[in-house]
Design a protein around this motif. Structure first.
Motif, PDB file in Angstrom:
ATOM      1  N   ALA A 142       0.829  -1.205   0.000  1.00  0.00           N
ATOM      2  CA  ALA A 142       0.000   0.000   0.000  1.00  0.00           C
ATOM      3  C   ALA A 142       0.861   1.251   0.000  1.00  0.00           C
ATOM      4  N   HIS A 143       1.934   1.227   0.771  1.00  0.00           N
ATOM      5  CA  HIS A 143       2.833   2.389   0.821  1.00  0.00           C
ATOM      6  C   HIS A 143       3.442   2.668  -0.553  1.00  0.00           C
ATOM      7  N   GLU A 144       3.833   1.602  -1.258  1.00  0.00           N
ATOM      8  CA  GLU A 144       4.442   1.775  -2.578  1.00  0.00           C
ATOM      9  C   GLU A 144       3.429   2.263  -3.609  1.00  0.00           C
ATOM     10  N   ILE A 145       2.170   1.899  -3.436  1.00  0.00           N
ATOM     11  CA  ILE A 145       1.135   2.300  -4.400  1.00  0.00           C
ATOM     12  C   ILE A 145       0.800   3.782  -4.251  1.00  0.00           C
ATOM     13  N   LYS A 146       0.918   4.305  -3.033  1.00  0.00           N
ATOM     14  CA  LYS A 146       0.493   5.681  -2.785  1.00  0.00           C
ATOM     15  C   LYS A 146       1.246   6.693  -3.652  1.00  0.00           C
ATOM     16  N   ASN A 147       2.533   6.480  -3.871  1.00  0.00           N
ATOM     17  CA  ASN A 147       3.318   7.457  -4.635  1.00  0.00           C
ATOM     18  C   ASN A 147       2.839   7.582  -6.082  1.00  0.00           C
ATOM     19  N   PRO A 148       2.774   6.495  -6.863  1.00  0.00           N
ATOM     20  CA  PRO A 148       2.263   6.654  -8.236  1.00  0.00           C
ATOM     21  C   PRO A 148       0.807   7.072  -8.278  1.00  0.00           C
ATOM     22  N   LEU A 149       0.049   6.707  -7.223  1.00  0.00           N
ATOM     23  CA  LEU A 149      -1.360   7.115  -7.196  1.00  0.00           C
ATOM     24  C   LEU A 149      -1.484   8.634  -7.125  1.00  0.00           C
ATOM     25  N   GLY A 150      -0.586   9.247  -6.369  1.00  0.00           N
ATOM     26  CA  GLY A 150      -0.604  10.713  -6.317  1.00  0.00           C
ATOM     27  C   GLY A 150      -0.329  11.328  -7.677  1.00  0.00           C
ATOM     28  N   GLY A 151       0.585  10.718  -8.441  1.00  0.00           N
ATOM     29  CA  GLY A 151       0.862  11.219  -9.793  1.00  0.00           C
ATOM     30  C   GLY A 151      -0.333  11.052 -10.708  1.00  0.00           C
ATOM     31  N   ILE A 152      -1.023   9.911 -10.596  1.00  0.00           N
ATOM     32  CA  ILE A 152      -2.217   9.673 -11.425  1.00  0.00           C
ATOM     33  C   ILE A 152      -3.289  10.720 -11.123  1.00  0.00           C
ATOM     34  N   LYS A 153      -3.514  10.997  -9.829  1.00  0.00           N
ATOM     35  CA  LYS A 153      -4.537  11.979  -9.472  1.00  0.00           C
ATOM     36  C   LYS A 153      -4.158  13.368  -9.996  1.00  0.00           C
ATOM     37  N   GLY A 154      -2.872  13.728  -9.838  1.00  0.00           N
ATOM     38  CA  GLY A 154      -2.444  15.047 -10.306  1.00  0.00           C
ATOM     39  C   GLY A 154      -2.631  15.204 -11.809  1.00  0.00           C
ATOM     40  N   ALA A 155      -2.271  14.163 -12.550  1.00  0.00           N
ATOM     41  CA  ALA A 155      -2.435  14.216 -14.001  1.00  0.00           C
ATOM     42  C   ALA A 155      -3.908  14.297 -14.380  1.00  0.00           C
ATOM     43  N   ALA A 156      -4.746  13.552 -13.648  1.00  0.00           N
ATOM     44  CA  ALA A 156      -6.183  13.576 -13.938  1.00  0.00           C
ATOM     45  C   ALA A 156      -6.778  14.958 -13.655  1.00  0.00           C
ATOM     46  N   LEU A 158      -5.184  17.854 -13.907  1.00  0.00           N
ATOM     47  CA  LEU A 158      -4.764  18.727 -15.016  1.00  0.00           C
ATOM     48  C   LEU A 158      -5.589  18.440 -16.260  1.00  0.00           C
ATOM     49  N   LEU A 159      -5.843  17.128 -16.487  1.00  0.00           N
ATOM     50  CA  LEU A 159      -6.655  16.747 -17.648  1.00  0.00           C
ATOM     51  C   LEU A 159      -8.072  17.284 -17.512  1.00  0.00           C
ATOM     52  N   ALA A 160      -8.609  17.262 -16.282  1.00  0.00           N
ATOM     53  CA  ALA A 160      -9.956  17.789 -16.070  1.00  0.00           C
ATOM     54  C   ALA A 160     -10.033  19.279 -16.402  1.00  0.00           C
ATOM     55  N   LEU A 161      -8.968  20.022 -16.080  1.00  0.00           N
ATOM     56  CA  LEU A 161      -8.946  21.447 -16.421  1.00  0.00           C
ATOM     57  C   LEU A 161      -8.913  21.645 -17.924  1.00  0.00           C
ATOM     58  N   GLU A 162      -8.137  20.811 -18.617  1.00  0.00           N
ATOM     59  CA  GLU A 162      -8.039  20.923 -20.089  1.00  0.00           C
ATOM     60  C   GLU A 162      -9.358  20.569 -20.761  1.00  0.00           C
ATOM     61  N   LEU A 163     -10.076  19.616 -20.148  1.00  0.00           N
ATOM     62  CA  LEU A 163     -11.322  19.134 -20.771  1.00  0.00           C
ATOM     63  C   LEU A 163     -12.567  19.810 -20.222  1.00  0.00           C
ATOM     64  N   ALA A 164     -12.347  20.868 -19.424  1.00  0.00           N
ATOM     65  CA  ALA A 164     -13.502  21.563 -18.847  1.00  0.00           C
ATOM     66  C   ALA A 164     -14.464  22.005 -19.935  1.00  0.00           C
ATOM     67  N   ASN A 165     -15.756  21.832 -19.640  1.00  0.00           N
ATOM     68  CA  ASN A 165     -16.834  22.234 -20.563  1.00  0.00           C
ATOM     69  C   ASN A 165     -16.850  21.403 -21.838  1.00  0.00           C
ATOM     70  N   THR A 166     -16.283  20.185 -21.765  1.00  0.00           N
ATOM     71  CA  THR A 166     -16.373  19.263 -22.909  1.00  0.00           C
ATOM     72  C   THR A 166     -17.066  17.984 -22.435  1.00  0.00           C
ATOM     73  N   PRO A 167     -17.587  17.200 -23.386  1.00  0.00           N
ATOM     74  CA  PRO A 167     -18.266  15.950 -22.981  1.00  0.00           C
ATOM     75  C   PRO A 167     -17.339  14.953 -22.282  1.00  0.00           C
ATOM     76  N   HIS A 168     -16.028  15.116 -22.434  1.00  0.00           N
ATOM     77  CA  HIS A 168     -15.100  14.160 -21.842  1.00  0.00           C
ATOM     78  C   HIS A 168     -14.641  14.548 -20.439  1.00  0.00           C
ATOM     79  N   ALA A 169     -15.092  15.678 -19.927  1.00  0.00           N
ATOM     80  CA  ALA A 169     -14.634  16.149 -18.621  1.00  0.00           C
ATOM     81  C   ALA A 169     -14.991  15.165 -17.508  1.00  0.00           C
TER      82      ALA A 169
END
Length: 358
Positions: A142-156, A158-169
């Protein structure tokens, strides 16, 4: 010196034996039991005194045969793997030795060695060692998973900001929500081991707090209570025990689809071994439900992290409950069949004054 009086003075020394011993009179009534027999039968010697031995052990042919043979021969008689009844209703197997007593004439000493309990104790120790190893491995993963999970959330995010007001948001938002849920799950898995804050606590207080929470969440659930209010305060972390009882009660509620019956029962257990230490008295808390029981395939692994019988379950509730009981010097186990499941929590009562008053 009177031989009968001398023999009677020897009886308390039987408490030093780990084997259960019952002393019977000529009519096979119990006159004395040692501490190990109190534990085995879950009755005090005052409760057992005067009881026919058959009322406590049943009328098994092996027991009757042993008493008759010892009386006829004047010598001890042994049977192995004899099926007996337990005063609480569960049948059990024991090696049984009956020895006639010369003083008073016609009496007996009955020695019992519970075969199944010896085997179950060994299996429980092995299971606890394996469970601890699994828990430590789960925490490390679980400890090892937390680090890449934080990167996944951060990227998501940023992606949500890019896709704001689109059907893919909404897809990016799903990733963020699921990452948060997984992070919460991993946090629970990695932070269960804490030093408890111990205070003298009436164990019924956290039990009642958990009961009220479950009753509010499952209004169609019936919760019966049978408490022994004479149990003295125990050194507990009350908040941790609210969590323990809440986890067990929620499991029981879900097992009955929120519409069954749960029974809460507290009692004093005698001569209990917890963590290889023997306690004369312990508090016993039973949480019983009338659900369909736990599948055989899960029973040996039920307290391991991430093991669940419920779709969508995290499999952490019972692992956390087990750890809380263990960190307080106690234990937790269960029995289950098609008529329901009972989880039992045992906690030591280290109060010698209360024990003497009892």
């Amino acid at each position: 010196m009177n031989s009968t009086a001398s023999a009677d003075r020897m009886l308390p020394t039987l408490d030093e034996l780990a084997t259960a011993v019952l002393v019977l009179d000529a009519h096979a009534r119990i006159t004395f039991v040692n501490a190990a027999a109190e534990h085995l039968l879950n009755r005090s010697r005052n409760q057992l005194a005067g009881q026919p031995v058959t009322a406590m052990l049943g009328t098994a042919p092996g027991l009757t045969q042993a008493l008759d043979a010892a009386a006829r021969s004047g010598w001890f008689y042994t049977t192995t793997d004899t099926l007996l009844s337990h005063p609480d209703g569960d049948p059990w197997h024991a090696d049984l030795t009956v020895c006639p007593r010369p003083n008073p004439p016609g009496g007996f000493l009955v020695e019992l060695k519970a075969v199944d309990r010896q085997r179950l104790t060994t299996e429980a120790e092995q299971r606890q060692r394996l469970q601890h190893a699994v828990q430590e491995m789960a925490r490390a993963i679980a400890h090892e998973i937390k680090n890449p999970l934080g990167g996944i959330k951060g990227a998501a995010q940023l992606l949500a900001l890019e896709l704001a007001n689109t059907p893919h948001a909404e897809y990016a938002e799903v990733i963020v929500r699921e990452a948060d849920r997984l992070h919460t799950l991993l946090t629970r898995l990695t932070t269960t081991h804490q030093h408890p804050h111990l205070h003298p606590t009436d164990l019924h207080q956290p039990l009642e707090q958990a009961r009220r929470l479950i009753a509010a969440e499952y209004p169609e659930l019936t919760i019966a209570r049978d408490y022994d209010v004479s149990i003295p305060p125990l050194l507990l972390d009350s908040e941790r025990f609210v969590q323990l009882f809440l986890n067990l009660l929620k499991n029981a509620a879900q097992a009955t689809d929120g519409r069954g019956t749960i029974t809460l029962k507290t009692r004093v257990a005698r001569q209990v071994t917890l963590g290889k230490k023997r306690w004369r008295l312990a508090a016993r808390i039973d949480i019983a439900d009338n659900g369909p029981g736990i599948p055989e395939t899960l029973r040996d692994h039920l307290f391991y992290p991430l093991v669940s019988n419920r779709p969508g379950g995290s499999g952490l509730g019972l692992a956390i409950a087990h750890e809380i009981a263990t960190e307080h010097g106690g234990a937790i186990h269960f029995t289950s069949n098609a008529r329901g499941t009972t989880f039992t929590v045992l906690l030591p009562i280290p109060d010698p004054q209360w024990e003497r008053d009892r």
